[in-house]
Scaffold this active site. Structure first.
Site, PDB file in Angstrom:
ATOM      1  N   LYS A  86      -5.554   1.672   2.263  1.00 38.68           N
ATOM      2  CA  LYS A  86      -6.741   1.989   1.459  1.00 38.68           C
ATOM      3  C   LYS A  86      -6.520   3.113   0.447  1.00 38.68           C
ATOM      4  O   LYS A  86      -7.172   3.150  -0.588  1.00 38.68           O
ATOM      5  CB  LYS A  86      -7.917   2.328   2.371  1.00 38.68           C
ATOM      6  CG  LYS A  86      -8.483   1.070   3.024  1.00 38.68           C
ATOM      7  CD  LYS A  86      -9.875   1.287   3.551  1.00 38.68           C
ATOM      8  CE  LYS A  86     -10.569  -0.025   3.865  1.00 38.68           C
ATOM      9  NZ  LYS A  86      -9.945  -0.745   4.978  1.00 38.68           N
ATOM     10  N   GLU A 108     -19.237   4.193  -0.555  1.00 38.98           N
ATOM     11  CA  GLU A 108     -19.930   3.788   0.662  1.00 38.98           C
ATOM     12  C   GLU A 108     -18.868   3.453   1.690  1.00 38.98           C
ATOM     13  O   GLU A 108     -17.726   3.150   1.347  1.00 38.98           O
ATOM     14  CB  GLU A 108     -20.828   2.588   0.381  1.00 38.98           C
ATOM     15  CG  GLU A 108     -20.214   1.240   0.624  1.00 38.98           C
ATOM     16  CD  GLU A 108     -19.060   0.899  -0.305  1.00 38.98           C
ATOM     17  OE1 GLU A 108     -18.058   0.383   0.219  1.00 38.98           O
ATOM     18  OE2 GLU A 108     -19.138   1.141  -1.529  1.00 38.98           O
ATOM     19  N   SER A 380      -1.293  -3.601   7.586  1.00 43.46           N
ATOM     20  CA  SER A 380      -2.227  -2.932   6.670  1.00 43.46           C
ATOM     21  C   SER A 380      -2.607  -1.544   7.150  1.00 43.46           C
ATOM     22  O   SER A 380      -2.973  -0.681   6.349  1.00 43.46           O
ATOM     23  CB  SER A 380      -3.475  -3.784   6.455  1.00 43.46           C
ATOM     24  OG  SER A 380      -4.071  -4.127   7.689  1.00 43.46           O
TER      25      SER A 380
HETATM   26  C1  LIG Z   1     -10.238  -1.969   5.526  1.00 43.94           C
HETATM   27  C2  LIG Z   1      -9.045  -2.559   6.192  1.00 43.94           C
HETATM   28  C3  LIG Z   1      -8.730  -3.930   6.084  1.00 43.94           C
HETATM   29  C4  LIG Z   1      -9.608  -4.927   5.419  1.00 43.94           C
HETATM   30  O1  LIG Z   1      -9.963  -4.684   4.100  1.00 43.94           O
HETATM   31  P1  LIG Z   1      -9.296  -5.524   2.918  1.00 43.94           P
HETATM   32  O2  LIG Z   1     -10.048  -5.124   1.722  1.00 43.94           O
HETATM   33  O3  LIG Z   1      -9.453  -6.965   3.267  1.00 43.94           O
HETATM   34  O4  LIG Z   1      -7.886  -5.129   2.892  1.00 43.94           O
HETATM   35  C5  LIG Z   1      -7.554  -4.382   6.657  1.00 43.94           C
HETATM   36  N1  LIG Z   1      -6.741  -3.562   7.350  1.00 43.94           N
HETATM   37  C6  LIG Z   1      -7.014  -2.242   7.488  1.00 43.94           C
HETATM   38  C7  LIG Z   1      -6.077  -1.404   8.261  1.00 43.94           C
HETATM   39  C8  LIG Z   1      -8.170  -1.700   6.913  1.00 43.94           C
HETATM   40  O5  LIG Z   1      -8.430  -0.388   7.062  1.00 43.94           O
END
Ligand SMILES: *Cc1c(COP(=O)(O)O)cnc(C)c1O
Length: 412
Positions: A86, A108, A380
């Site tokens: 993020k 938000e 992610s």
């Molecule tokens: C917020 C988040 C997501 C999902 O959000 P996307 O906009 O689809 O990427 C996926 N993995 C993690 C670790 C997150 O914090």
């Protein structure tokens, strides 16, 4: 200026009061992000390196490779500052706001992940930051509320409705409509009105720009497939962007199947977040896209064991790439996601976010033809934020590969 549509999706479905803000942002996006005016991109690259820790590694996962009979590589966004992808977007947008001469940041947040990334970026760039969060979410996510406040942000609880992300978004939009001259609204995924979906994709595409170069360096080839979890879709679009033109690379977006793929019409909820697999066309938060709706076209609440995937919509470009057949949507339910969480932790020594665990779990369902002989999977985020839910959710069900949960008494 571009129309900001991806086939039938995207656009700018917003109240008149927000149009000047979007036009100003579109102009700034084109000048600074697309044309690198004033060296914006060089500044961004330096900061995402020194403050963020890029490049993140591309790691060959030996146990998973043996298990699936294919070379599995992990793109380690969990090692980015803040523990998830993020920051790529939050830092990009806060920096852009600074170049635009804005004096204040608003955002938000639902579970608090985007809010904490934005608060970190705002502190780094010395900008005041206010984060709207549903009252119920502030109670459920106290550590994240504290993290934001540690970084100097103001967290404003929203009391309307059910006190969750949907109401927080409406409140942030209301703030923005009256403060556009001084304020930038940092949206947290590839959603919302143009130019947000394109701009957030561009900030996140650093993931696939690095991964594409790294795999060529390490394996001397392109992957046969790329696998990424999708909530709003920023991790997915970031992981796919630089591979979209490589026809031979298969792209899989893994959504949250929750507890069932059926909408519960009576309760007005979908016990999943699989808008790409099961959704239908509609307008949400300023864009036309695929949404979870009931038979009457009412948007329904989503559900997932992972809060970051818990969203009724999805980015318009991702919806378009699915319609075009370029991206294949697949899904994994809550039970299997937990198994994926424990598998990556045990096999590779990487504790993933519950969102990421969906992508890991899908490797079990995929056919050898889908995966091919070389897979890139984006981790992610890291799972530290999820340990309490994992303890609770694992205890509730029979997760075959989980450790004994009660060895120390007290639920652990
Ligand atoms: C917020 C988040 C997501 C999902 O959000 P996307 O906009 O689809 O990427 C996926 N993995 C993690 C670790 C997150 O914090």
């Amino acid at each position: 200026m571009s129309t900001g549509t991806f086939g039938r999706y995207g656009g700018q479905y917003v109240p008149e009061a927000l149009m000047p803000a979007l036009e100003e942002l579109e102009d700034a996006y084109e000048r600074y992000v697309l044309e690198n005016e004033d060296g914006f991109l060089d500044d961004f690259e330096e900061r995402i390196r020194d403050f963020g820790g890029r490049p993140t590694p591309l790691q060959h996962a030996e146990q998973l490779s043996a298990r699936y009979g294919a070379d599995v590589y992990l793109k380690r966004e969990d090692l980015l500052h803040g523990g998830a992808h993020k920051l790529n977007n939050a830092l990009g947008q806060v920096l852009l706001a600074k170049y635009m001469g804005k004096e204040r940041i608003i955002a938000e947040t639902g579970a608090g992940q985007h809010g904490t990334a934005t608060a970190m970026a705002a502190a780094h760039l010395d900008m005041p930051c206010e984060v709207y969060m549903g009252r119920r979410d502030t109670n459920r996510q106290r550590p994240n509320v504290f993290r934001m406040r540690l970084n100097g942000a103001t967290v404003t609880p929203v009391d309307t409705g059910r006190g969750t992300l949907k109401e927080a978004i409406s409140e942030t939009m209301r703030d923005w409509a009256t403060t556009v001259e001084t304020t930038h609204y940092v949206i947290g995924s590839v959603v919302g009105p143009h130019p947000f979906p394109a701009m957030v994709r561009d900030f996140q595409s650093v993931i696939s720009r690095e991964a594409r170069a790294q795999i060529q360096e390490q394996a001397g080839r392109l992957p046969a497939s790329v696998v990424a979890c999708a909530g709003g879709g920023s991790n997915t679009m970031g992981a796919f962007a630089e591979f979209v033109d490589d026809e031979e690379v298969a792209l899989f977006a893994v959504e949250a199947g929750g507890s069932s793929l059926q909408v519960d019409e009576a309760a007005g909820v979908a016990p999943n977040s699989a808008s790409l697999s099961t959704g239908s066309e509609g307008v949400l938060h300023g864009a036309r896209t695929k949404l979870l709706q009931d038979g009457d076209g009412q948007i329904v609440e989503s559900h997932s064991v992972s809060s970051g995937l818990d969203y009724s919509g999805v980015g318009p470009e991702l919806a378009y790439l699915v319609d075009e057949g370029r991206v294949t949507p697949v899904n994994v339910d809550d039970d299997d996601a937990l198994a994926g969480f424990h598998r990556l932790s045990q096999e590779e020594g990487v504790i993933p976010a519950l969102e990421t665990a969906h992508a890991v779990a899908w490797l079990e369902d995929a056919t050898p033809e889908q995966l091919g002989d070389c897979v890139v999977l984006t981790v992610s985020g890291r799972g530290d934020k999820d340990l309490e839910s994992v303890i609770e959710e694992t205890a509730k069900r029979d997760v075959p590969n989980a450790p004994e949960m009660d060895v120390f008494g007290g639920g652990l």
